[in-house]
Design a protein around this motif. Structure first.
Motif, PDB file in Angstrom:
ATOM      1  N   ARG A  26     -17.130  -6.546 -16.875  1.00 13.35           N
ATOM      2  CA  ARG A  26     -16.648  -5.528 -15.931  1.00 13.35           C
ATOM      3  C   ARG A  26     -16.742  -6.026 -14.497  1.00 13.35           C
ATOM      4  O   ARG A  26     -15.844  -5.813 -13.691  1.00 13.35           O
ATOM      5  CB  ARG A  26     -17.446  -4.239 -16.098  1.00 13.35           C
ATOM      6  N   LYS A  27     -17.843  -6.708 -14.169  1.00 10.21           N
ATOM      7  CA  LYS A  27     -18.003  -7.254 -12.819  1.00 10.21           C
ATOM      8  C   LYS A  27     -16.922  -8.294 -12.527  1.00 10.21           C
ATOM      9  O   LYS A  27     -16.372  -8.327 -11.427  1.00 10.21           O
ATOM     10  CB  LYS A  27     -19.381  -7.911 -12.665  1.00 10.21           C
ATOM     11  N   ALA A  28     -16.642  -9.142 -13.521  1.00  6.66           N
ATOM     12  CA  ALA A  28     -15.620 -10.178 -13.322  1.00  6.66           C
ATOM     13  C   ALA A  28     -14.242  -9.549 -13.090  1.00  6.66           C
ATOM     14  O   ALA A  28     -13.484  -9.996 -12.217  1.00  6.66           O
ATOM     15  CB  ALA A  28     -15.581 -11.107 -14.536  1.00  6.66           C
ATOM     16  N   MET A  29     -13.921  -8.490 -13.860  1.00  8.71           N
ATOM     17  CA  MET A  29     -12.632  -7.810 -13.659  1.00  8.71           C
ATOM     18  C   MET A  29     -12.575  -7.171 -12.280  1.00  8.71           C
ATOM     19  O   MET A  29     -11.558  -7.220 -11.601  1.00  8.71           O
ATOM     20  CB  MET A  29     -12.416  -6.750 -14.743  1.00  8.71           C
ATOM     21  N   GLU A  46     -14.155  -8.115  -9.611  1.00  6.70           N
ATOM     22  CA  GLU A  46     -14.016  -9.191  -8.619  1.00  6.70           C
ATOM     23  C   GLU A  46     -12.574  -9.692  -8.554  1.00  6.70           C
ATOM     24  O   GLU A  46     -12.064  -9.981  -7.482  1.00  6.70           O
ATOM     25  CB  GLU A  46     -14.962 -10.358  -8.948  1.00  6.70           C
ATOM     26  N   ARG A  47     -11.924  -9.783  -9.720  1.00  9.91           N
ATOM     27  CA  ARG A  47     -10.517 -10.222  -9.727  1.00  9.91           C
ATOM     28  C   ARG A  47      -9.631  -9.221  -8.998  1.00  9.91           C
ATOM     29  O   ARG A  47      -8.719  -9.592  -8.262  1.00  9.91           O
ATOM     30  CB  ARG A  47     -10.009 -10.390 -11.166  1.00  9.91           C
ATOM     31  N   VAL A  48      -9.897  -7.925  -9.182  1.00 13.11           N
ATOM     32  CA  VAL A  48      -9.114  -6.903  -8.505  1.00 13.11           C
ATOM     33  C   VAL A  48      -9.382  -6.958  -7.009  1.00 13.11           C
ATOM     34  O   VAL A  48      -8.457  -6.843  -6.196  1.00 13.11           O
ATOM     35  CB  VAL A  48      -9.429  -5.500  -9.071  1.00 13.11           C
ATOM     36  N   ARG A  49     -10.620  -7.138  -6.615  1.00 14.71           N
ATOM     37  CA  ARG A  49     -10.967  -7.200  -5.194  1.00 14.71           C
ATOM     38  C   ARG A  49     -10.389  -8.459  -4.541  1.00 14.71           C
ATOM     39  O   ARG A  49     -10.074  -8.444  -3.353  1.00 14.71           O
ATOM     40  CB  ARG A  49     -12.480  -7.193  -5.005  1.00 14.71           C
ATOM     41  N   ALA A  50     -10.249  -9.512  -5.312  1.00 21.15           N
ATOM     42  CA  ALA A  50      -9.755 -10.770  -4.759  1.00 21.15           C
ATOM     43  C   ALA A  50      -8.247 -10.733  -4.511  1.00 21.15           C
ATOM     44  O   ALA A  50      -7.733 -11.524  -3.723  1.00 21.15           O
ATOM     45  CB  ALA A  50     -10.091 -11.925  -5.709  1.00 21.15           C
ATOM     46  N   LYS A  51      -7.547  -9.822  -5.160  1.00 17.24           N
ATOM     47  CA  LYS A  51      -6.098  -9.733  -4.944  1.00 17.24           C
ATOM     48  C   LYS A  51      -5.828  -9.268  -3.517  1.00 17.24           C
ATOM     49  O   LYS A  51      -6.506  -8.390  -3.004  1.00 17.24           O
ATOM     50  CB  LYS A  51      -5.455  -8.752  -5.930  1.00 17.24           C
TER      51      LYS A  51
END
Length: 125
Positions: free
Chosen positions: A20-23, A25-30
């Motif tokens: 969940r944290k990795a997902m 982070e991916r959303v925040r990185a967009k």
């Protein structure tokens, strides 16, 4: 040979939390909608779309012009054929009139010859 390691409940919970944290982070990185790279890509897509629409409009205009040329050419051909048909019919009518006049002249000559023979026969008696 190493033994099978059975994952416990805590391990599964921590793995799920890490996923969940990795997902997240991916959303925040967009990049957001106000990011210059996003705006640049959007402008490029709009330019490609506008160019495509211009090409389609140009193709449609060329197709309409070609249809107009073909229609005009066909109408001119039909008018020429009609004129030719009328001229041919007029020539045929003129030939029929001339043939009728020749026939009348021939009949008049035959009648004159017949009358002359009749008159000569009457004059002999």
């Amino acid at each position: 040979m190493s033994g099978f390691r059975d994952k416990g409940f805590g391990d599964r919970l921590s793995t799920a939390a890490n996923a969940r944290k990795a997902m997240l982070e991916r959303v925040r990185a967009k990049p957001g909608p106000d990011d210059p790279a996003v705006a640049e890509r959007r402008a490029a897509r709009q330019a490609v779309s506008a160019a495509r629409e211009a090409r389609l409009a140009e193709r449609e205009a060329a197709k309409i012009a070609e249809q107009a040329r073909e229609t005009a050419k066909q109408e001119a051909r039909q008018a020429a054929e009609h004129e030719q048909r009328i001229a041919q019919e007029a020539n045929e009518a003129l030939e029929r009139v001339e043939a009728a006049q020749r026939q009348l002249a021939l009949e008049a000559e035959k009648k004159a010859a017949r009358d002359a023979r009749y008159a000569a026969r009457k004059a002999r008696k």
